[in-house]
Design an enzyme around this catalytic site. Sequence first.
Site, PDB file in Angstrom:
ATOM      1  N   GLY A 289     -15.820  27.790  -1.732  1.00 45.97           N
ATOM      2  CA  GLY A 289     -14.280  27.457  -0.904  1.00 45.97           C
ATOM      3  C   GLY A 289     -14.000  26.414  -1.646  1.00 45.97           C
ATOM      4  O   GLY A 289     -15.132  25.263  -1.923  1.00 45.97           O
TER       5      GLY A 289
ATOM      6  N   HIS B 151       1.777  -8.929  13.977  1.00 47.43           N
ATOM      7  CA  HIS B 151       1.915  -7.238  13.610  1.00 47.43           C
ATOM      8  C   HIS B 151       1.033  -7.449  12.948  1.00 47.43           C
ATOM      9  O   HIS B 151      -0.169  -6.240  12.073  1.00 47.43           O
ATOM     10  CB  HIS B 151       3.108  -7.599  12.870  1.00 47.43           C
ATOM     11  CG  HIS B 151       3.220  -6.556  11.891  1.00 47.43           C
ATOM     12  ND1 HIS B 151       3.478  -4.968  12.584  1.00 47.43           N
ATOM     13  CD2 HIS B 151       2.862  -5.768  10.396  1.00 47.43           C
ATOM     14  CE1 HIS B 151       4.381  -4.139  11.483  1.00 47.43           C
ATOM     15  NE2 HIS B 151       3.421  -4.380  10.562  1.00 47.43           N
TER      16      HIS B 151
ATOM     17  N   THR C  76       1.023  -0.941   0.248  1.00 47.21           N
ATOM     18  CA  THR C  76       0.431   0.187  -0.004  1.00 47.21           C
ATOM     19  C   THR C  76       0.696   1.475  -0.093  1.00 47.21           C
ATOM     20  O   THR C  76       1.650   1.098   0.334  1.00 47.21           O
ATOM     21  CB  THR C  76      -0.679  -0.331   0.832  1.00 47.21           C
ATOM     22  OG1 THR C  76      -0.378   0.797   2.158  1.00 47.21           O
ATOM     23  CG2 THR C  76      -1.079  -0.813   1.474  1.00 47.21           C
ATOM     24  N   CYS C  77       0.472   2.350   0.037  1.00 47.44           N
ATOM     25  CA  CYS C  77       1.419   3.163  -0.303  1.00 47.44           C
ATOM     26  C   CYS C  77       2.156   3.806   1.176  1.00 47.44           C
ATOM     27  O   CYS C  77       2.688   4.822   1.340  1.00 47.44           O
ATOM     28  CB  CYS C  77      -0.030   5.039  -0.704  1.00 47.44           C
ATOM     29  SG  CYS C  77      -0.906   4.953   0.422  1.00 47.44           S
TER      30      CYS C  77
END
Lengths: 271, 419
Positions: free
Chosen positions: B191, B99, B49-50
């Site tokens: 905006g 983990h 993943t990133c």
Amino acid sequence: MSSLWLWAAALFYSLGLAFALLTVVQQRQTWFRLAMSGIGLGFLFHFVSLVERGITAGHFPVTNISEATSLFAFLITAGFLLAHRRYHMTSFTVFALPVVFVMTLAAAASQHPSPTVAPILKSGWVPLHVSATLVGYAALLLACLAGVMYLIQERELKRKDPHAFYYRLPPLETIDRLGSQALAIGFPFITVGMSVGLLGAMASWEAGWVQDPKVAISALLWVIYLLLILSRVRAGWRGHKAALSAILGLAMALVSWGANYLSTHHAFLGH
Amino acid sequence: MQLSLVGLSHHTAPIEVRERLHFPEKDLPAALHALVERDAVEEAIILSTCNRVEILARLTDDADARSLLGDFLSRQRRVPRDLLDKHLYHHSQREAVRHIFRVAASLDSMIVGEPQVLGQVKAAYATGRAVGTVGSILDAVLAHAFATAKKVRTETGVAASAVSVSYAAVELARKIFGSLEGKTVFLIGAGKMSELAARHLRRSGARAIFVANRTLARAEELAKELGGETVRFDELLNFISRADIVISSTGAPVYIIKKEHGARFLAERRNRPMFFIDIAVPRDIDPALNKLNNIFLYDIDDLQQVVEANLRQRRREALRAEEIVEREVDRLLGRLKRLEVAPTIAALQEHLHGIRQQELERARLRDLSPEQHTAVEEMTRRLVNKILHGPIAELKRLPQEPNGLKLTEFARRLFRLKE
């Protein structure tokens, strides 16, 4: 004396309350089913105790403070269960159940055999008067609790620094709706209860009833109840003001309840 | 059995390293094939993943996981070993399981509790299964990881509250109005952030959207995008009381909405609550508005404060989530231990040969000559071994199959083998 059922009801209410606290504090929904089972069982035993008491006594069981308290607690639970069906507010349990539990416990602890009951309490209109008025009070109490929840949640939102309550209490509008619905349901009952009381008193106490302080205070309470509803419907009081006035209304109701001790005619056993 | 997890994440490696190591989705099957071609690797998945690149693998007992998997990563992505080694971590056995559980439950994420990572782990698992590199152990580990992630989600508040400013605005609106179904939203100024918040509100059920902007063209453009209507900027004060939620983000130097306006709005809408979100700097709305009952006004700092409180809340909840993870890791490891194949085979052999011995004892009581006895013994032993041959061969193959653990469990049950 049928004390056991009422003690059992108090026990189950306390279990329900304990699990509800766990649910809300720990934010763990898994406990909540247990909480509702406890409350449901408590409600069932409470009902049984009322029925049994009525059968043993041979009349509607509201002849002393203990019985009236028991019935009142029962009605609050009923109101709570209705509110829960409609709104599913987990946190409301934590506000309503302590009241129910304490009252049930007090009723169970103060049970004593009824001595000879004043004949007036056996006449047909008194049970109707007492129970309809109690429904009105129970609704007012729930509206007041909703008011307290509203003020807490409003404070969290105005302060802009969310703490524990922010995450646990329901949205403002939902609480507000609950409060206004409780009043709307309670008002017809209290009106009927008081009218019946008035008519009955005129028929049986001859003169003298007008001087009873309870009657005057009750009349005032009814007017306040009416104002609570009118202010919502006509003046568009919502939220903050409505919450405050519901709390004030309950305070008045407590005064009215206290007036039972001043009153000659509302002392249950008579003098 | 050796379970290992080697990889790097946002905790240990900067984006420059992570992006060089990232596996594009289409490269994954080939990479997995290359990985299990190595003798020491029995099962594997790759999670890319990133924020992290990790390999979870079951290796043969004698393999050196760190150098083996590190070497694989370095070759596959053409990153020098010494650069990689600075950022790589290696967990084995219990730690590896723990983990991957924490990653799936989003406890190791940059924003704790964010929901995407669970989907990413599931995708990595699906790829591994499709390619055939997920066997019985990894299948059990990952299935349990997903169940644990779900448990963490439902039993803790780790993902319960908003951690971005625009979501915090939606969450606050919900705390005021309950359902947003049918609520009206008014945007003052067009905006980027008002647009984002308006989109969130719309998705949560808000009905009508009004846009007022100094340049009408931009207002029309945004109104079209959001499916709303425009209101002329100089008329907006006459319209606002129709809105339940007002988002303001103009460049005006002075307050556009003052306290007396607020009182007027409330009178016009019979005290139905209003929620003002002022994301303009300098502010568009007089802060005194918040003092009115039934009006709630949040500026950008207030929203930020809510986000921070929510983050603190998430961190508190994360501690409880960690306890759940520890408990589930123990449960899984207990199950894996019970269902190892070698002890199961031994137990099966013992069971059948035990029956054989029992029956031989019984036969000895009858008058068999020693020769006959030897013949019977020989015959029954061959019989039992022939019966055992098929099941044992199958059991030995089970670790490579995704549902191997369930089948081992079934085999134990079928023969009533004790644990």
